[in-house]
Write a protein that holds these residues in place. Structure first.
Motif, PDB file in Angstrom:
ATOM      1  N   ILE A 195      17.296 -13.166   3.316  1.00  0.00           N
ATOM      2  CA  ILE A 195      16.437 -12.439   4.248  1.00  0.00           C
ATOM      3  C   ILE A 195      15.655 -13.381   5.158  1.00  0.00           C
ATOM      4  O   ILE A 195      15.505 -13.119   6.362  1.00  0.00           O
ATOM      5  N   LEU A 196      15.190 -14.492   4.627  1.00  0.00           N
ATOM      6  CA  LEU A 196      14.237 -15.335   5.352  1.00  0.00           C
ATOM      7  C   LEU A 196      14.818 -16.616   5.935  1.00  0.00           C
ATOM      8  O   LEU A 196      14.193 -17.235   6.807  1.00  0.00           O
ATOM      9  N   ASP A 197      15.978 -17.036   5.456  1.00  0.00           N
ATOM     10  CA  ASP A 197      16.495 -18.352   5.846  1.00  0.00           C
ATOM     11  C   ASP A 197      17.833 -18.285   6.585  1.00  0.00           C
ATOM     12  O   ASP A 197      18.696 -19.150   6.425  1.00  0.00           O
ATOM     13  N   GLY A 198      18.014 -17.235   7.380  1.00  0.00           N
ATOM     14  CA  GLY A 198      19.182 -17.204   8.256  1.00  0.00           C
ATOM     15  C   GLY A 198      20.376 -16.430   7.769  1.00  0.00           C
ATOM     16  O   GLY A 198      21.391 -16.348   8.470  1.00  0.00           O
ATOM     17  N   GLY A 199      20.300 -15.877   6.563  1.00  0.00           N
ATOM     18  CA  GLY A 199      21.388 -15.029   6.082  1.00  0.00           C
ATOM     19  C   GLY A 199      22.723 -15.725   6.027  1.00  0.00           C
ATOM     20  O   GLY A 199      22.819 -16.943   5.821  1.00  0.00           O
ATOM     21  N   GLU A 200      23.787 -14.954   6.238  1.00  0.00           N
ATOM     22  CA  GLU A 200      25.145 -15.482   6.116  1.00  0.00           C
ATOM     23  C   GLU A 200      25.446 -16.564   7.153  1.00  0.00           C
ATOM     24  O   GLU A 200      26.280 -17.444   6.908  1.00  0.00           O
ATOM     25  N   LYS A 201      24.784 -16.504   8.295  1.00  0.00           N
ATOM     26  CA  LYS A 201      25.038 -17.509   9.327  1.00  0.00           C
ATOM     27  C   LYS A 201      24.663 -18.907   8.843  1.00  0.00           C
ATOM     28  O   LYS A 201      25.220 -19.904   9.314  1.00  0.00           O
ATOM     29  N   LYS A 202      23.724 -18.978   7.907  1.00  0.00           N
ATOM     30  CA  LYS A 202      23.262 -20.273   7.393  1.00  0.00           C
ATOM     31  C   LYS A 202      23.706 -20.494   5.946  1.00  0.00           C
ATOM     32  O   LYS A 202      23.130 -21.302   5.219  1.00  0.00           O
ATOM     33  N   ALA A 228      25.962 -22.050   4.587  1.00  0.00           N
ATOM     34  CA  ALA A 228      26.386 -23.408   4.228  1.00  0.00           C
ATOM     35  C   ALA A 228      25.218 -24.308   3.858  1.00  0.00           C
ATOM     36  O   ALA A 228      25.418 -25.359   3.242  1.00  0.00           O
ATOM     37  N   SER A 229      23.985 -23.879   4.206  1.00  0.00           N
ATOM     38  CA  SER A 229      22.858 -24.771   3.973  1.00  0.00           C
ATOM     39  C   SER A 229      21.619 -24.113   3.369  1.00  0.00           C
ATOM     40  O   SER A 229      20.706 -24.829   2.934  1.00  0.00           O
ATOM     41  N   ASN A 230      21.578 -22.785   3.310  1.00  0.00           N
ATOM     42  CA  ASN A 230      20.312 -22.143   2.909  1.00  0.00           C
ATOM     43  C   ASN A 230      20.209 -21.792   1.429  1.00  0.00           C
ATOM     44  O   ASN A 230      19.233 -21.192   0.994  1.00  0.00           O
ATOM     45  N   HIS A 231      21.222 -22.112   0.645  1.00  0.00           N
ATOM     46  CA  HIS A 231      21.198 -21.907  -0.813  1.00  0.00           C
ATOM     47  C   HIS A 231      21.001 -20.430  -1.191  1.00  0.00           C
ATOM     48  O   HIS A 231      20.366 -20.117  -2.203  1.00  0.00           O
ATOM     49  N   MET A 232      21.541 -19.518  -0.386  1.00  0.00           N
ATOM     50  CA  MET A 232      21.392 -18.085  -0.679  1.00  0.00           C
ATOM     51  C   MET A 232      22.355 -17.605  -1.760  1.00  0.00           C
ATOM     52  O   MET A 232      22.188 -16.499  -2.288  1.00  0.00           O
ATOM     53  N   VAL A 233      23.362 -18.413  -2.103  1.00  0.00           N
ATOM     54  CA  VAL A 233      24.301 -18.016  -3.152  1.00  0.00           C
ATOM     55  C   VAL A 233      24.604 -19.203  -4.058  1.00  0.00           C
ATOM     56  O   VAL A 233      24.449 -20.370  -3.670  1.00  0.00           O
ATOM     57  N   GLU A 234      25.029 -18.873  -5.277  1.00  0.00           N
ATOM     58  CA  GLU A 234      25.586 -19.858  -6.200  1.00  0.00           C
ATOM     59  C   GLU A 234      26.886 -19.287  -6.759  1.00  0.00           C
ATOM     60  O   GLU A 234      27.016 -18.068  -6.910  1.00  0.00           O
ATOM     61  N   LEU A 235      27.823 -20.155  -7.057  1.00  0.00           N
ATOM     62  CA  LEU A 235      29.132 -19.736  -7.561  1.00  0.00           C
ATOM     63  C   LEU A 235      29.564 -20.685  -8.675  1.00  0.00           C
ATOM     64  O   LEU A 235      29.561 -21.900  -8.499  1.00  0.00           O
ATOM     65  N   TYR A 236      29.927 -20.103  -9.816  1.00  0.00           N
ATOM     66  CA  TYR A 236      30.343 -20.898 -10.961  1.00  0.00           C
ATOM     67  C   TYR A 236      31.660 -20.381 -11.530  1.00  0.00           C
ATOM     68  O   TYR A 236      31.927 -19.175 -11.499  1.00  0.00           O
TER      69      TYR A 236
END
Length: 454
Positions: A375-382, A384-392
């Motif tokens: 919501i606050l750090d650019g969403g999907e557009k960012k 690659a850099s905003n740490h909005m997801v993690e994948l294991y």
């Protein structure tokens, strides 16, 4: 023999995935549970539907994910240091009384229903389908006076009496223990026994080990009573926990603990035993406790109410050895809340056990979608850099140490799409931007009459 099987749900509070000896503890002793597991189906990838007590229980008794009923927190969804909260969490709700519960479905299907121990959902068990309400609260336990840790033996005796009183009709017994929740309690001779035992590399606390052993003794009492009543062959017994263990009790190799949506907070032991029908086996199929509702109905031969939405799937075919997998592809979690926990082991940051997040587990893959960064750090557009997801990849990395969200791009994007579609389908709300309209004060412990369980 009753045409319909009896059903016993032996439910433990805060017992971790690796706490029973049969699941790999190197210090705890659980001979009754070990015997029980050898006679049933052991699910090695079983999950609670929530990382702590109340949400997990609400999901289980309703057969639904949190967006359906709104129970997302214990006490309040805004717990912790307010200055570190970047969003306003979604308010917590109690499980609505009109939600048609598992107990109500079994009762309407001809079962005598009884609960003994912890409820911790909403309203009273009597309002949610239980004929016999033996609910107790942690504040009512007085170990110093009774020498009965967490009232485990008195609750077990009441449960045994319930089975005896209803042996001529099918019954559903929900034995919902307060063990092994803090404050840890155990009888002194049992503590001394474990103090004299060589410590394990994973587990080493004598008082906690003694408490686990008392829980095991309770299972022994239940199984002995079923056999004495001649009900053993036609009684289905489920054994599990409401969430993962607390941070002091390691679940190596799992990351995290109670309150987190990393594996240590949601992976739990699960065994189902029914001697007349189920052959002993081991399963790696992911099962979540919202599956109990449709599974118990199918085992009992009860049709689902037409207007009842169930998110779980019956795993009866796995119990019967007819299938190895379920038809669903994904398990979901939605917790748009803040849960306090300073420097909690395995947490994402030093302030909270949980920040607003939605999670998907699909095959070997685990995907976490964090609301703040989205919501606050650019969403999907960012992304690659905003740490909005993690994948294991849980198969290769059960400790969730290696985030592959910037490596497995195709899988990441597919799971993000799946999560968004699921959120839309279930009306799962994101946490909210901070505005005067959205603001609510942070929760303070002791600010109202609260029960001790957390």
């Amino acid at each position: 023999m009753n045409k319909k099987p009896n059903i016993v749900l032996f439910f433990v509070d805060d017992m971790g995935w690796k706490d029973p000896a049969f699941m790999g503890s190197d210090y705890h002793e659980t001979p009754h549970l070990d015997q029980f597991a050898s006679e049933g189906v052991v699910f090695h990838n079983a999950y609670s539907a929530g990382p702590n007590c109340a949400p997990s229980r609400a999901c289980m008794i309703s057969g639904q994910y949190t967006p359906r009923h709104g129970k997302v927190a214990v006490w309040n969804s805004k717990r912790g240091i307010e200055e570190q909260m970047r969003l306003e969490p979604v308010p917590d709700q109690g499980l609505p009384l009109e939600n048609y519960t598992l107990a109500e479905a079994l009762k309407d299907g001809g079962y005598k229903t009884g609960i003994f121990g912890k409820w911790h959902i909403a309203g009273t068990p009597s309002e949610q389908g239980f004929d016999v309400n033996g609910e107790t609260d942690a504040s009512e336990i007085h170990f110093n006076e009774t020498n009965d840790p967490k009232d485990i033996f008195s609750l077990t005796e009441k449960a045994c009496n319930f089975m005896e009183e209803n042996k001529e009709q099918p019954f559903f017994l929900f034995l919902s223990h307060h063990t092994v929740h803090t404050k840890w309690e155990a009888r002194q001779p049992m503590i001394e026994y474990f103090e004299g035992k060589e410590k394990g590399k994973i587990h080493n606390n004598a008082k906690y080990a003694a408490m686990v052993k008392h829980t095991d003794d309770s299972m022994g009492m239940i199984m002995e009573k079923l056999k004495a009543l001649g009900l053993d062959e036609n009684t289905i017994v489920f054994f599990t926990s409401d969430n993962g263990a607390i941070g002091k009790v390691k679940q190596t190799p799992l990351r995290g603990a109670k309150g987190m949506l990393y594996e240590g907070g949601i992976r739990v032991p699960l065994v189902v035993r029914w001697p007349s029908t189920i052959q002993p086996a081991n399963s790696t199929t992911p099962i979540i406790n919202i599956d109990f509702y449709p599974t118990m109905l199918e085992l009992a031969g009860i049709e689902k109410a037409k207007d009842k939405v169930l998110d779980g799937e019956s795993f009866t075919p796995i119990l019967q050895g007819k299938k190895e997998e379920l038809s669903r592809s994904t398990i979901y979690y939605h917790y748009p809340i803040y849960l306090d926990g300073k420097n909690a082991r395995g947490a994402r940051d030093p302030y909270f056990r949980n920040r607003p997040v939605t999670v998907a587990i699909q095959g070997d893959w685990k995907f976490l979608f964090f609301h703040e960064e989205y919501i606050l750090d650019g969403g999907e557009k960012k992304i690659a850099s905003n740490h909005m997801v993690e994948l294991y990849n849980l198969k290769d990395d059960p400790s969730e140490k290696k985030d592959l969200s910037q490596v497995e791009i195709k899988k990441r994007n597919q799971l993000l799409k799946d999560v968004k579609q699921w959120m839309k389908k279930t009306n799962a709300p994101l946490a909210m931007k901070k505005t005067p309209e959205n603001y609510r004060p942070v929760y303070k412990r002791g600010s109202h009459n609260q029960k001790k369980t957390h």
